[in-house]
Structures are given as C-alpha cells and as structure tokens.
Design a protein around this motif. Sequence first.
Motif, PDB file in Angstrom:
ATOM      1  N   PRO A 170       3.158   6.351  -1.217  1.00  0.00           N
ATOM      2  CA  PRO A 170       2.446   5.114  -0.879  1.00  0.00           C
ATOM      3  C   PRO A 170       3.319   4.157  -0.066  1.00  0.00           C
ATOM      4  CG  PRO A 170       3.191   5.043  -3.155  1.00  0.00           C
ATOM      5  CD  PRO A 170       3.512   6.426  -2.655  1.00  0.00           C
ATOM      6  N   ILE A 171       2.825   3.741   1.096  1.00  0.00           N
ATOM      7  CA  ILE A 171       3.533   2.785   1.955  1.00  0.00           C
ATOM      8  C   ILE A 171       2.537   1.747   2.450  1.00  0.00           C
ATOM      9  CG2 ILE A 171       5.216   4.525   2.683  1.00  0.00           C
ATOM     10  CD1 ILE A 171       3.739   4.651   5.392  1.00  0.00           C
ATOM     11  N   PRO A 172       2.997   0.611   2.947  1.00  0.00           N
ATOM     12  CA  PRO A 172       2.079  -0.345   3.565  1.00  0.00           C
ATOM     13  C   PRO A 172       1.330   0.320   4.720  1.00  0.00           C
ATOM     14  CG  PRO A 172       4.222  -1.354   3.206  1.00  0.00           C
ATOM     15  CD  PRO A 172       4.387   0.116   2.927  1.00  0.00           C
ATOM     16  N   ALA A 173       0.085  -0.104   4.932  1.00  0.00           N
ATOM     17  CA  ALA A 173      -0.746   0.505   5.977  1.00  0.00           C
ATOM     18  C   ALA A 173      -0.084   0.352   7.341  1.00  0.00           C
ATOM     19  CB  ALA A 173      -2.123  -0.140   5.986  1.00  0.00           C
ATOM     20  N   THR A 174       0.062   1.467   8.046  1.00  0.00           N
ATOM     21  CA  THR A 174       0.679   1.466   9.366  1.00  0.00           C
ATOM     22  C   THR A 174      -0.340   1.095  10.427  1.00  0.00           C
ATOM     23  OG1 THR A 174       2.241   3.168   8.651  1.00  0.00           O
ATOM     24  CG2 THR A 174       1.983   2.864  11.016  1.00  0.00           C
ATOM     25  N   PHE A 175       0.073   0.312  11.401  1.00  0.00           N
ATOM     26  CA  PHE A 175      -0.803  -0.163  12.481  1.00  0.00           C
ATOM     27  C   PHE A 175      -1.464   1.016  13.192  1.00  0.00           C
ATOM     28  CE2 PHE A 175      -1.142  -1.403  17.041  1.00  0.00           C
ATOM     29  CZ  PHE A 175      -2.158  -2.326  16.907  1.00  0.00           C
ATOM     30  N   ASP A 176      -2.794   0.964  13.304  1.00  0.00           N
ATOM     31  CA  ASP A 176      -3.547   2.052  13.921  1.00  0.00           C
ATOM     32  C   ASP A 176      -4.322   1.613  15.161  1.00  0.00           C
ATOM     33  OD1 ASP A 176      -5.481   0.437  12.823  1.00  0.00           O
ATOM     34  OD2 ASP A 176      -6.344   1.979  11.508  1.00  0.00           O
ATOM     35  N   GLY A 177      -3.940   0.455  15.718  1.00  0.00           N
ATOM     36  CA  GLY A 177      -4.628  -0.075  16.889  1.00  0.00           C
ATOM     37  C   GLY A 177      -5.546  -1.235  16.561  1.00  0.00           C
TER      38      GLY A 177
END
Length: 319
Positions: free
Chosen positions: A129-136
């Motif tokens: 689990p990690i912080p949500a990565t930028f997807d645009g």
Amino acid sequence: MSRRVNILFLGGAKRVSIGRMFIDAGRRLGLEVYLFSYELESHVPVSVIAEIIIGLRWRDPNLLKHLHDTVTAHSIDIIIPFVDGAIEPASLYCSTYGDAWTPSGDAETMKTLFDKAASATLFERNSLPIPATFDGNRTFPLIAKPRFGSASRGIRIISSDKEFDEIAENITDYLIQEYIAQREEYTVDCYIDAHGTPICTVPRKRLEVVGGEVSRTVTLRDDRVMELSRKVIDRLHLRGAVTLQFLRDITTDRLLLMEINPRLGGGAVCSVHAGADLPSFILSEWAGMSLTPCDNWRDGTEISRYQQEVVFYNNPNDK
C-alpha cells in the motif's frame, strides 16, 4: 587477544553517536573496531573517533577504483553507507571486488530504491500500500518528490494548476502522489540476516524533524506497523540494515509505505538505546556469529538530539 575489524563509513560525517556504538559493540563481542570515514573534507565531526579518508563524489566515474585503493590501503573489512548516494556504490563495490562486506542487498535493488519513481512501481507490483500515484488526473493537493532527492530537499506541495504547470516541463524528474496533510509518520529500523530472517523491526514515531532528519523520536510497539514491515521485507527480499518509512492517514486510517532507505537511518540510535543493537547485528554477521531475533526492545524509548561543536584550529601557529 581481540580481533581487529576496520570499518569504513561512507558519508558518516555527523555519525559520532552510532560510531561510538560500533566501538562499544565490538568490545562486547571481542572485536577491536577501528573506524574510517570517506568524506569530501577533513573537518567533519566524525573525525573525533575516525580517520578521515578524502574521497570522491558518489557519481564520480573513478569512485569504485578509489574505493578499492582505500580498502586495500587500510585493510577495510566492512563498508557502511550513511547517505543515500553511497548505498548503490557500497553494494556494487563489494559485489565487484569481494574484499569487503556491506550489510545490504544487491546493487540492482539498491539502484531501484534510490529512484523514488522506480520504487513506487516496485511497491505497487508487489501489492504494497502506497499513496495514490499521479495518473494524469489533477486532483489537488499533490506532492512532488524529486526522483533522486533525499532529506526532503526539493519536495513541493502542489495545490493548483498554476503550481503544477511550474513543474510540468520536468515532470519525469518527480514522483507525484496524493498529498496527505493529516498524517502521522513512522520510521522502522530493521535488520535482516543473509537468510532473510528479520532480526529486528523497531517502529519509531517521528516527533520532530530538522533538515529532513529526525531530531526527536520515540519507539512505538505497533503491531500493525510491524506486520506491514515484515510483509515489505518478505516481498522485496530485503537484506541487511534497512530503514522503512510509513505514514498513517489520520482521516482514513490507511497505513502507507512511503519509501525504503537500505541503510542505517539517522535516528537508528534510538532503536539501539531501546535494545535493538544494530551495530552488534552487523558486526556479528560479518564475523560469522549466529544472530538471534530481537523482540525485547523497550517501547517508549525517546531520544532528543542536540548539536555539539567539534573545533578545528586552522592557524598552523596555534598549538
């Protein structure tokens, strides 16, 4: 008669406390520890306990050759990196030359963990689990971390399109994730032996940070953090001295992995004071002694760090 062991710190400029802990641990194990530190200048605090070796920058193409000359000249047994840039060179050196040992994993893993964007991909691939990565999708606020940065340098909190546009041209130089403002941060000091057995996993709550490094911290026996730490260790096949960084989203109670530093952290002395004797683990593994998992460290051990000057007299007429 004590067996001598020569240890080379890479970037250990301010690591006086942990250096003294290595000397003390060696004495308890019947080892006579001699310290050297590989630095860009001689006037650094660790010089009060270590011989300073003037070295090269971590990205210098001649670094491994110079390290080899250093190891040979001083009969170095153990190499210990204390800054992010030294981790991969230490591992690469030991796997290339084989005349010294370092408490870490393979060089390729070290290279991946030094790159925050590559690390995030690795964590996601292993279902961590990690912080949500930028997807645009520009859902603000976001946090932009330099891919190869350390000690919180260059981190930006992005709250608007205007701020995002300021980094858009160099977006590949950053790891961009959701920013979690309401959070608690935890560091976990780990040691994993060559067989993959976790010898210790000691969570610490970060109480105060100065210049990207913890200045106050307290051990915290949190089963949830410890369980996730062991999962990270197992899935990524980590070895040696490792520092895990987590955050807890206070709003949602999510526990998230931020990053992994495969080295002794600056606040690791807190875990040593609590009873997880990291220097002893390192020295024992190097010496071929058996390691016993340590779970009897003291919860609630708090340290508060302070500055102390080391004086260098530059006038040759001063005695």
